[in-house]
Design an enzyme around this catalytic site. Structure first.
Site, PDB file in Angstrom:
ATOM      1  N   LYS A  70      15.256   0.290  -5.296  1.00 55.13           N
ATOM      2  CA  LYS A  70      15.293   1.687  -4.873  1.00 55.13           C
ATOM      3  C   LYS A  70      13.920   2.006  -4.308  1.00 55.13           C
ATOM      4  O   LYS A  70      12.928   2.026  -5.018  1.00 55.13           O
ATOM      5  CB  LYS A  70      15.612   2.646  -6.023  1.00 55.13           C
ATOM      6  CG  LYS A  70      15.834   4.067  -5.487  1.00 55.13           C
ATOM      7  CD  LYS A  70      15.559   5.161  -6.480  1.00 55.13           C
ATOM      8  CE  LYS A  70      14.120   5.521  -6.650  1.00 55.13           C
ATOM      9  NZ  LYS A  70      13.456   6.136  -5.465  1.00 55.13           N
TER      10      LYS A  70
ATOM     11  N   GLU B 186      -3.152  12.764 -15.789  1.00 63.47           N
ATOM     12  CA  GLU B 186      -3.642  12.000 -14.628  1.00 63.47           C
ATOM     13  C   GLU B 186      -3.648  12.906 -13.402  1.00 63.47           C
ATOM     14  O   GLU B 186      -2.602  13.451 -13.038  1.00 63.47           O
ATOM     15  CB  GLU B 186      -2.642  10.849 -14.428  1.00 63.47           C
ATOM     16  CG  GLU B 186      -2.901   9.959 -13.270  1.00 63.47           C
ATOM     17  CD  GLU B 186      -1.797   8.889 -13.131  1.00 63.47           C
ATOM     18  OE1 GLU B 186      -0.664   9.101 -13.622  1.00 63.47           O
ATOM     19  OE2 GLU B 186      -2.087   7.857 -12.533  1.00 63.47           O
TER      20      GLU B 186
ATOM     21  N   GLU C 184       5.055  -0.407 -14.820  1.00 63.80           N
ATOM     22  CA  GLU C 184       3.707  -0.141 -14.301  1.00 63.80           C
ATOM     23  C   GLU C 184       3.576   1.373 -14.233  1.00 63.80           C
ATOM     24  O   GLU C 184       4.079   2.007 -13.301  1.00 63.80           O
ATOM     25  CB  GLU C 184       3.548  -0.729 -12.898  1.00 63.80           C
ATOM     26  CG  GLU C 184       3.619  -2.233 -12.830  1.00 63.80           C
ATOM     27  CD  GLU C 184       2.394  -2.899 -13.395  1.00 63.80           C
ATOM     28  OE1 GLU C 184       1.436  -2.198 -13.787  1.00 63.80           O
ATOM     29  OE2 GLU C 184       2.394  -4.131 -13.476  1.00 63.80           O
ATOM     30  N   LEU C 185       2.883   1.976 -15.202  1.00 62.84           N
ATOM     31  CA  LEU C 185       2.934   3.436 -15.315  1.00 62.84           C
ATOM     32  C   LEU C 185       1.576   4.071 -15.019  1.00 62.84           C
ATOM     33  O   LEU C 185       0.714   3.451 -14.417  1.00 62.84           O
ATOM     34  CB  LEU C 185       3.459   3.797 -16.704  1.00 62.84           C
ATOM     35  CG  LEU C 185       4.803   3.122 -17.054  1.00 62.84           C
ATOM     36  CD1 LEU C 185       5.257   3.497 -18.455  1.00 62.84           C
ATOM     37  CD2 LEU C 185       5.881   3.455 -16.027  1.00 62.84           C
TER      38      LEU C 185
ATOM     39  N   CYS D  95      -2.731   4.656  -9.189  1.00 63.64           N
ATOM     40  CA  CYS D  95      -2.700   4.652 -10.656  1.00 63.64           C
ATOM     41  C   CYS D  95      -3.989   4.097 -11.253  1.00 63.64           C
ATOM     42  O   CYS D  95      -4.279   4.337 -12.416  1.00 63.64           O
ATOM     43  CB  CYS D  95      -1.488   3.876 -11.154  1.00 63.64           C
ATOM     44  SG  CYS D  95      -1.327   2.270 -10.375  1.00 63.64           S
TER      45      CYS D  95
ATOM     46  N   TRP E  29       5.927   6.079  -3.845  1.00 64.37           N
ATOM     47  CA  TRP E  29       5.540   6.433  -2.490  1.00 64.37           C
ATOM     48  C   TRP E  29       4.056   6.211  -2.188  1.00 64.37           C
ATOM     49  O   TRP E  29       3.650   6.309  -1.038  1.00 64.37           O
ATOM     50  CB  TRP E  29       5.865   7.913  -2.229  1.00 64.37           C
ATOM     51  CG  TRP E  29       5.488   8.809  -3.391  1.00 64.37           C
ATOM     52  CD1 TRP E  29       6.327   9.259  -4.379  1.00 64.37           C
ATOM     53  CD2 TRP E  29       4.194   9.327  -3.713  1.00 64.37           C
ATOM     54  NE1 TRP E  29       5.640  10.018  -5.298  1.00 64.37           N
ATOM     55  CE2 TRP E  29       4.322  10.082  -4.908  1.00 64.37           C
ATOM     56  CE3 TRP E  29       2.932   9.239  -3.121  1.00 64.37           C
ATOM     57  CZ2 TRP E  29       3.240  10.728  -5.510  1.00 64.37           C
ATOM     58  CZ3 TRP E  29       1.854   9.880  -3.722  1.00 64.37           C
ATOM     59  CH2 TRP E  29       2.020  10.606  -4.896  1.00 64.37           C
ATOM     60  N   ASN E  30       3.221   5.931  -3.192  1.00 63.45           N
ATOM     61  CA  ASN E  30       1.773   5.940  -2.910  1.00 63.45           C
ATOM     62  C   ASN E  30       1.286   4.689  -2.164  1.00 63.45           C
ATOM     63  O   ASN E  30       0.383   4.775  -1.347  1.00 63.45           O
ATOM     64  CB  ASN E  30       0.963   6.165  -4.199  1.00 63.45           C
ATOM     65  CG  ASN E  30       1.270   5.178  -5.290  1.00 63.45           C
ATOM     66  OD1 ASN E  30       2.297   4.509  -5.264  1.00 63.45           O
ATOM     67  ND2 ASN E  30       0.373   5.069  -6.251  1.00 63.45           N
TER      68      ASN E  30
ATOM     69  N   GLY F 183       5.696   4.004 -11.601  1.00 60.31           N
ATOM     70  CA  GLY F 183       5.719   5.459 -11.440  1.00 60.31           C
ATOM     71  C   GLY F 183       5.075   6.121 -12.640  1.00 60.31           C
ATOM     72  O   GLY F 183       4.242   5.513 -13.320  1.00 60.31           O
ATOM     73  N   SER F 184       5.488   7.339 -12.914  1.00 57.03           N
ATOM     74  CA  SER F 184       4.818   8.110 -13.970  1.00 57.03           C
ATOM     75  C   SER F 184       5.257   7.615 -15.361  1.00 57.03           C
ATOM     76  O   SER F 184       6.353   7.083 -15.539  1.00 57.03           O
ATOM     77  CB  SER F 184       5.136   9.591 -13.824  1.00 57.03           C
ATOM     78  OG  SER F 184       6.528   9.790 -13.820  1.00 57.03           O
TER      79      SER F 184
HETATM   80  P1  NAD Z   1       7.881  11.663 -10.498  1.00 54.18           P
HETATM   81  O1  NAD Z   1       7.546  11.387 -11.903  1.00 54.18           O
HETATM   82  O2  NAD Z   1       8.981  12.624 -10.177  1.00 54.18           O
HETATM   83  O3  NAD Z   1       8.238  10.308  -9.722  1.00 54.18           O
HETATM   84  C1  NAD Z   1       7.452   9.155  -9.802  1.00 54.18           C
HETATM   85  C2  NAD Z   1       8.292   8.012  -9.212  1.00 54.18           C
HETATM   86  O4  NAD Z   1       9.416   7.788 -10.054  1.00 54.18           O
HETATM   87  C3  NAD Z   1       8.903   8.315  -7.841  1.00 54.18           C
HETATM   88  O5  NAD Z   1       8.848   7.144  -7.073  1.00 54.18           O
HETATM   89  C4  NAD Z   1      10.357   8.710  -8.131  1.00 54.18           C
HETATM   90  O6  NAD Z   1      11.237   8.379  -7.085  1.00 54.18           O
HETATM   91  C5  NAD Z   1      10.655   7.891  -9.346  1.00 54.18           C
HETATM   92  N1  NAD Z   1      11.612   8.506 -10.248  1.00 54.18           N
HETATM   93  C6  NAD Z   1      11.597   9.764 -10.721  1.00 54.18           C
HETATM   94  N2  NAD Z   1      12.629   9.967 -11.561  1.00 54.18           N
HETATM   95  C7  NAD Z   1      13.330   8.798 -11.616  1.00 54.18           C
HETATM   96  C8  NAD Z   1      14.496   8.369 -12.321  1.00 54.18           C
HETATM   97  N3  NAD Z   1      15.158   9.177 -13.170  1.00 54.18           N
HETATM   98  N4  NAD Z   1      14.924   7.106 -12.124  1.00 54.18           N
HETATM   99  C9  NAD Z   1      14.273   6.262 -11.290  1.00 54.18           C
HETATM  100  N5  NAD Z   1      13.156   6.616 -10.612  1.00 54.18           N
HETATM  101  C10 NAD Z   1      12.687   7.872 -10.772  1.00 54.18           C
HETATM  102  O7  NAD Z   1       6.560  12.161  -9.865  1.00 54.18           O
HETATM  103  P2  NAD Z   1       6.053  12.378  -8.384  1.00 54.18           P
HETATM  104  O8  NAD Z   1       5.841  13.831  -8.176  1.00 54.18           O
HETATM  105  O9  NAD Z   1       6.821  11.618  -7.352  1.00 54.18           O
HETATM  106  O10 NAD Z   1       4.658  11.667  -8.569  1.00 54.18           O
HETATM  107  C11 NAD Z   1       3.701  12.263  -9.398  1.00 54.18           C
HETATM  108  C12 NAD Z   1       3.348  11.460 -10.599  1.00 54.18           C
HETATM  109  O11 NAD Z   1       3.960  10.186 -10.611  1.00 54.18           O
HETATM  110  C13 NAD Z   1       1.867  11.201 -10.590  1.00 54.18           C
HETATM  111  O12 NAD Z   1       1.217  12.165 -11.348  1.00 54.18           O
HETATM  112  C14 NAD Z   1       1.709   9.830 -11.142  1.00 54.18           C
HETATM  113  O13 NAD Z   1       1.458   9.906 -12.514  1.00 54.18           O
HETATM  114  C15 NAD Z   1       3.037   9.187 -10.986  1.00 54.18           C
HETATM  115  N6  NAD Z   1       3.067   8.116  -9.985  1.00 54.18           N
HETATM  116  C16 NAD Z   1       2.514   6.944 -10.350  1.00 54.18           C
HETATM  117  C17 NAD Z   1       2.500   5.906  -9.464  1.00 54.18           C
HETATM  118  C18 NAD Z   1       1.879   4.594  -9.848  1.00 54.18           C
HETATM  119  O14 NAD Z   1       1.457   3.855  -8.978  1.00 54.18           O
HETATM  120  N7  NAD Z   1       1.850   4.249 -11.131  1.00 54.18           N
HETATM  121  C19 NAD Z   1       3.027   6.071  -8.196  1.00 54.18           C
HETATM  122  C20 NAD Z   1       3.596   7.290  -7.845  1.00 54.18           C
HETATM  123  C21 NAD Z   1       3.617   8.317  -8.770  1.00 54.18           C
END
Ligand code: NAD
Length: 482
Positions: free
Chosen positions: A179, A385, A254-255, A288, A155-156, A232-233
């Protein structure tokens, strides 16, 4: 600023049709600036996912058979559509994600540039011939689309995260099921719409939303899906990489990161501080590659910290649609809780709160630009982070100390440095364990340059010529006597 675009109810794109999904279920979309529900996004069921994968698999046969020049023309049309629609897309992004309108418009333009770049790359997919050991033998290396891609984008940066995956996969000739982020679906759907309207064959490109874990549990093991791309994370990334490994799927990850910035005393500390403030609070720190650990050589520490805190305090925090706003709200309530927890923990463990440290108001997820100094290693923020408008400033004594701190964490995404010494810059390039290093400026994330991490920050690159390579597979063919 007046916003003319009504926020849409966002649909899924499945097999070339915008649809409410098999069950017609929806998820609410919330404006982070006032916590009001502004629209909905359709929720995909397993039946929708099955249709999407089958369509991507079928569609890519036609798509990958198109001459590269045709694919390139469709890409150029998609980027032109994105630019034409930039204001409306930017407004949607402000409403759903919270960033400022200039940030949102800049992101849409970067998205268009990424498509332009890959319009070129789709015409540069080369194999090679290898000289044989024996006469009459011909040895060919060929590159071909890897197959159906399942991509997960966060979402960022609702346009820029998804564009790298969609444009990379389509440029290689793959079909794709994305997705998208349920929190910020509208601007992401507009990126997909631009490709769809530009003439990508029906079914090749699919967009779904829903329960992330349900979608990944279905898509990753699906036999027709050959490639997984996730941003994502690190926690979720490790889970998905393990699942993909179990099913022998190729993966790009890309984490997370925890970007160190090494500020040496031979650089001007005030110039460095002012430059860093502009970059740190971009997207309200939810990037990130956001600078998160500012490591400053002892003799420059006080001057740097004061200048940084002064510039951070001067930032205007507010709703993204107000023209004077420089820093928007956090994207969701989870980030407010995380900021409060990280700041309270650091202060309790002995950090100095130089400025900020609290939520602003009680409606909308606004948080003060926050500077923590002299933060002990035991503090959670030294390991986790922050992903928000909170930054650590700590002093270092020697080059070796600074590099040791930069490399202490398992992350290795981005690192930055400020120095006037080319020797120091060269040493940093050798010594800092990072996927990307930017010295004396913030030169990361252009379409023509590779973007990605090492260590726990993931593997694989997006951007550069690597952007298309990630969606190609290599095969070797040898013939004799013909
Ligand atoms: P989160 O870990 O719940 O989700 C991060 C992303 O992963 C979201 O887009 C979510 O839809 C997706 N996701 C979560 N569980 C999944 C699964 N089982 N299968 C597929 N996709 C899944 O965290 P959050 O609260 O949305 O975001 C917070 C943390 O996520 C931050 O602290 C950051 O580290 C990380 N993040 C990183 C980026 C990046 O650009 N690398 C972007 C967004 C969030």
């Amino acid at each position: 600023m007046t916003f003319a675009t009504p926020f849409p109810d966002v649909k899924l794109l499945v097999d070339g049709i915008w649809t409410d999904g098999a069950a017609g279920a929806t998820i609410d979309v919330t404006n982070p600036a006032d916590e009001a529900v502004i629209g909905t996004v359709a929720k995909a069921e397993i039946a929708d996912l099955e249709t999407a994968v089958a369509a991507a698999h079928r569609g890519m046969k036609t798509w990958s058979a198109r001459p590269p020049l045709e694919r390139a023309r469709i890409f150029m049309k998609a980027s032109a559509l994105l630019r034409e629609r930039a204001r409306a897309i930017g407004e949607m992004m402000v409403l759903e994600m919270g960033k400022t309108l200039p940030e949102a418009l800049g992101e849409v333009e970067r998205g268009a540039e990424a498509i332009d770049w890959l319009a070129g790359e789709t015409q540069r997919i080369y194999g090679r011939l290898i000289e044989p050991r024996m006469p009459g033998v011909r040895q060919m290396v060929i590159k071909e689309p890897i197959g159906v891609v399942a991509a997960f984008s966060p979402w960022n940066f609702p346009v820029n995260q998804i564009v790298r995956k969609v444009a990379g996969a389509l440029a290689a000739g793959c079909g794709i099921v994305v997705k998208g982020p349920e929190e910020t679906p509208a601007s992401c759907a507009e990126l997909v719409r631009a490709f769809h309207d530009a003439g990508v064959d029906a079914g090749v490109l699919n967009l779904v939303f829903g329960v992330p874990s349900e979608i990944s549990e279905f898509l990753v093991p699906h036999p027709l899906v050959r490639k997984i791309s996730f941003t994502g994370s690190t926690g979720v990334g490790k889970h998905l990489a393990a699942l993909a490994g179990k099913h022998m799927k190729v993966v790009t990850m890309e984490l997370g990161g925890h970007a160190p910035v090494l500020v040496f005393a031979d650089a001007d500390p005030v110039t460095a501080a002012n430059a860093l403030v502009g970059n740190k609070f971009r997207a309200t720190g939810q990037s990130c590659i956001s600078p998160t650990r500012l490591l400053v050589e002892d003799s420059a520490f006080e001057t740097f910290t004061q200048a940084f805190a002064k510039a951070a305090e001067a930032l205007k925090v507010g709703p993204g649609h107000e023209s004077e706003t420089q820093v928007g709200p956090l994207a969701n309530g989870r980030r407010i809780e995380a900021m409060d927890r990280l700041v309270a923990d650091a202060v309790a463990k002995g950090a100095k709160l130089v400025t900020g440290g609290k939520r602003i108001g009680n409606r909308g997820w606004f948080y003060e630009p926050t500077v923590l100094a002299n933060v002990p290693l035991e503090a959670d923020i030294m390991h986790e982070e922050p992903f928000g408008p909170v930054v650590v400033v700590n002093p270092f004594e020697s080059y070796e100390d600074a590099v040791a701190e930069a490399n202490r964490l398992p992350y290795g995404l981005a690192a930055f440095a400020f120095t006037n010494s080319s020797l120091t810059a060269a040493n940093l390039a050798r010594d800092v364990e990072t996927g990307m290093l930017s010295v004396n400026h913030f030169g990361l994330g252009m379409p023509e340059t590779p973007f990605g991490g090492i260590k726990d920050s993931g593997y694989g690159f997006e951007g550069g010529s690597e952007a298309i390579e990630a969606y190609l597979q290599t095969r070797f063919i040898t013939t004799s006597g013909i």
